[in-house]
Design an enzyme around this catalytic site. Structure first.
Site, PDB file in Angstrom:
ATOM      1  N   PHE A  15      -7.014  28.813  31.948  1.00  0.00           N
ATOM      2  CA  PHE A  15      -6.829  27.376  32.144  1.00  0.00           C
ATOM      3  C   PHE A  15      -7.312  27.018  33.540  1.00  0.00           C
ATOM      4  CE2 PHE A  15      -4.099  23.998  33.951  1.00  0.00           C
ATOM      5  CZ  PHE A  15      -4.382  22.971  33.059  1.00  0.00           C
ATOM      6  N   GLY A 115       4.101  37.641  43.438  1.00  0.00           N
ATOM      7  CA  GLY A 115       4.057  38.482  42.254  1.00  0.00           C
ATOM      8  C   GLY A 115       3.105  37.964  41.193  1.00  0.00           C
ATOM      9  N   GLU A 140      -1.230   7.679  43.256  1.00  0.00           N
ATOM     10  CA  GLU A 140      -0.768   6.706  42.262  1.00  0.00           C
ATOM     11  C   GLU A 140       0.243   7.288  41.270  1.00  0.00           C
ATOM     12  OE1 GLU A 140      -4.323   6.883  38.948  1.00  0.00           O
ATOM     13  OE2 GLU A 140      -4.548   5.514  40.645  1.00  0.00           O
TER      14      GLU A 140
END
Length: 181
Positions: A15, A115, A140
């Site tokens: 990701f 870790g 914002e």
């Protein structure tokens, strides 16, 4: 090479977000075996211990979605790409509190959760504060409330678990140990 070093064999990105990235590394351990490491990559952050001339400590209260509750914290924020920590500390202080420091001192840097994450937080002490009316505006999507409290009040906030994060607890202890407020 350190005797406990783990050699990366392969990295798999999972990701890539606005604040963090997550990856899984296959590593070779010192004993020759292989293991997986789930790692969070973070650009780094700053936090600011800000104390007024009246010896009040500046905090902000904001909702933390990860905890599903509000926390009282020292002003803090993420480093932008290529941004110097001292500049980021001044920017975050002004955006979140409306104060501009006359003097800013780097105190310490520390890893928050080594870790699994590489987030490095740089701690600054802001003194000779000036309230600015036309200062920088908060992000914002950031809603914060300014608090100015004495050291005993800050310690009570910690006892009440309203101050409950490591950087802010560290800041309160630093203030007490150094007689700053």
């Amino acid at each position: 090479m350190h005797k406990f070093e783990e050699k990366t064999i392969k990295t798999k990105p999972i990701f890539n977000g606005k604040v963090i990235s997550l990856q899984v590394d296959d590593v070779l351990l010192p004993d020759g075996k292989e293991a997986k490491r789930e790692l969070i990559k973070h650009p780094g952050a700053v936090c600011v211990i800000a104390i007024t001339d009246e010896k009040k400590i500046i905090f902000v209260e904001q909702y933390r979605k990860a905890l599903e509750r509000p926390l009282v914290e020292v002003p803090a924020g993420k480093l932008e790409p290529g941004e110097e920590p001292a500049y980021c500390a001044e920017r975050e202080l002004e955006e979140e509190t409306g104060y501009r420091p006359g003097k800013m001192t780097h105190l310490q840097s520390f890893y928050t959760s080594p870790g699994f994450a590489d987030e490095l937080v740089h701690v600054f002490l802001a003194e000779q504060l000036e309230k600015v009316e036309d200062g920088l505006v908060a992000d914002e999507d950031e809603f914060v409330e300014l608090l100015e409290v004495s050291l005993p009040e800050a310690e009570q906030l910690a006892k009440d678990n309203r101050i409950f994060d490591a950087k802010t607890l560290w800041a309160v202890q630093y203030i007490r140990l150094n007689g700053l407020a």
